[in-house]
Design an enzyme around this catalytic site. Structure first.
Site, PDB file in Angstrom:
ATOM      1  N   SER A 162      -1.944 -21.168   6.196  1.00 54.52           N
ATOM      2  CA  SER A 162      -2.287 -19.847   5.369  1.00 54.52           C
ATOM      3  C   SER A 162      -2.003 -17.882   5.574  1.00 54.52           C
ATOM      4  O   SER A 162      -1.689 -18.386   6.161  1.00 54.52           O
ATOM      5  CB  SER A 162      -3.822 -20.256   5.049  1.00 54.52           C
ATOM      6  OG  SER A 162      -4.049 -19.212   3.924  1.00 54.52           O
ATOM      7  N   TYR A 190     -11.534 -20.998   9.785  1.00 55.03           N
ATOM      8  CA  TYR A 190     -10.821 -20.910   8.860  1.00 55.03           C
ATOM      9  C   TYR A 190      -9.477 -20.212   9.708  1.00 55.03           C
ATOM     10  O   TYR A 190      -8.696 -20.828   9.742  1.00 55.03           O
ATOM     11  CB  TYR A 190     -10.643 -20.900   6.852  1.00 55.03           C
ATOM     12  CG  TYR A 190      -9.747 -21.120   6.134  1.00 55.03           C
ATOM     13  CD1 TYR A 190      -9.622 -22.055   6.047  1.00 55.03           C
ATOM     14  CD2 TYR A 190      -8.830 -19.598   5.472  1.00 55.03           C
ATOM     15  CE1 TYR A 190      -9.011 -22.602   5.081  1.00 55.03           C
ATOM     16  CE2 TYR A 190      -7.865 -20.318   4.707  1.00 55.03           C
ATOM     17  CZ  TYR A 190      -7.715 -21.445   4.775  1.00 55.03           C
ATOM     18  OH  TYR A 190      -6.642 -21.555   4.151  1.00 55.03           O
TER      19      TYR A 190
END
Length: 304
Positions: free
Chosen positions: A143, A156
């Protein structure tokens, strides 16, 4: 490498970015194995392949944290196709909350899926790809959080930073086997990733984060409607694989962020004379990295 009739396994390949990747690889003539957890998503994916007149993928139910099941899946893929050429570790959860309030369960779940799932894919499949000797490619999906931290995304972000470091190092290890390795970091994409928190397994239910109101979560989800089409992400990933790029960035809107990272990093370096001995060691490190990426095996002896 020509992708026609090559085989690929994509984790979480029946929806979102995973299904965009699956369609892009299918359009390039590849045969597919796709893992899934949601039966409705699997049926929707199967319908697309049927409508296109394509060979049905091998659908495999899998929780990427389950190492025993991952080993079974690797056997099933090999038994069905004979050999695997492309592994795409795509499965992930997007869960947010203040890092200072996180519980062990928050860390165990998010890191277990986003980093542990990648590890399980690599350990299960790398020996098999090396063994057939035809080369291949591995894509680890991270990401933009692999570069850009945020106050609500500590765990995350940690998981994606970990995937980034692992992938960049693995690229050097697998180059001698003609196996390319890419880190793919998408930005905002039109998926349902925003509701990961609603699919939290019971064994990780003891979260330190305050429950998010449904209306607030749905409002957050509206941002994803402006995201890139997952098929476009898949097509850009395939192009990066074909060019054997170590880093595949699909979204162009982060130039300002990368410029700030570059300038801040340079400014943080002390402005002072460097001893020749340290300079020599760093020159050896850079030379070893170039040699490794060119497919030459290197070891500790090359670093001193």
């Amino acid at each position: 490498m020509s992708w026609e009739n090559k085989t690929a396994f994509i984790t979480a390949g029946v929806s979102g970015i995973g299904f965009g990747l699956a369609r892009a690889l299918s359009n390039a003539g590849m045969r597919l194995a796709l893992s899934y957890r949601n039966e409705d998503h699997k049926e929707q994916a199967a319908r697309w392949f049927a409508d296109q007149g394509r060979e049905q993928p091998l659908f495999l139910k899998l929780d990427v944290q389950d190492r025993d099941r991952f080993a079974e899946v690797a056997d099933e893929v090999e038994n069905h196709f004979g050999k695997l050429h492309v592994l795409i570790n795509n499965a992930g959860v997007s869960v947010f909350g203040p890092t200072d309030e996180a519980s062990y369960a928050d860390y165990d779940w998010i890191m277990g899926v986003n980093f542990g799932g990648v590890v399980n894919g690599l350990v299960s499949f790398i020996p098999r790809i090396k063994a057939h000797g035809e080369g291949g490619h591995i894509v680890n999906v991270a990401s933009m959080a692999a570069f850009l931290p945020g106050p609500q995304a500590g765990i995350y972000t940690a998981s994606k930073f970990a995937v980034r470091g692992l992938t960049e190092s693995l690229r050097y290890n697998l180059a001698p086997y003609n196996i390319g390795v890419s880190l793919m970091c998408p930005g905002l994409t039109r998926t349902n990733a925003w509701d990961s928190a609603t699919r939290r397994p019971d064994e990780f239910k003891d979260s330190g984060f305050e429950p998010v109101e449904a209306a607030e979560l749905e409002q957050f989800g509206t941002a994803f409607e402006a995201g890139m089409d997952p098929l476009e992400v898949g097509e850009k990933t395939l192009r990066g694989m074909t060019e054997n790029r170590g880093l595949i960035l699909t979204h162009p809107e982060f130039a300002q962020d990368f410029r700030e990272i570059y300038e801040t990093s340079l400014a943080a370096l002390p402005d002072e004379e460097i001893p020749e001995g340290r300079l020599h060691i760093e020159r050896l490190r850079r030379e070893a990295m170039k040699a490794a990426e060119a497919g030459i095996k290197t070891g500790l002896k090359d670093l001193t």
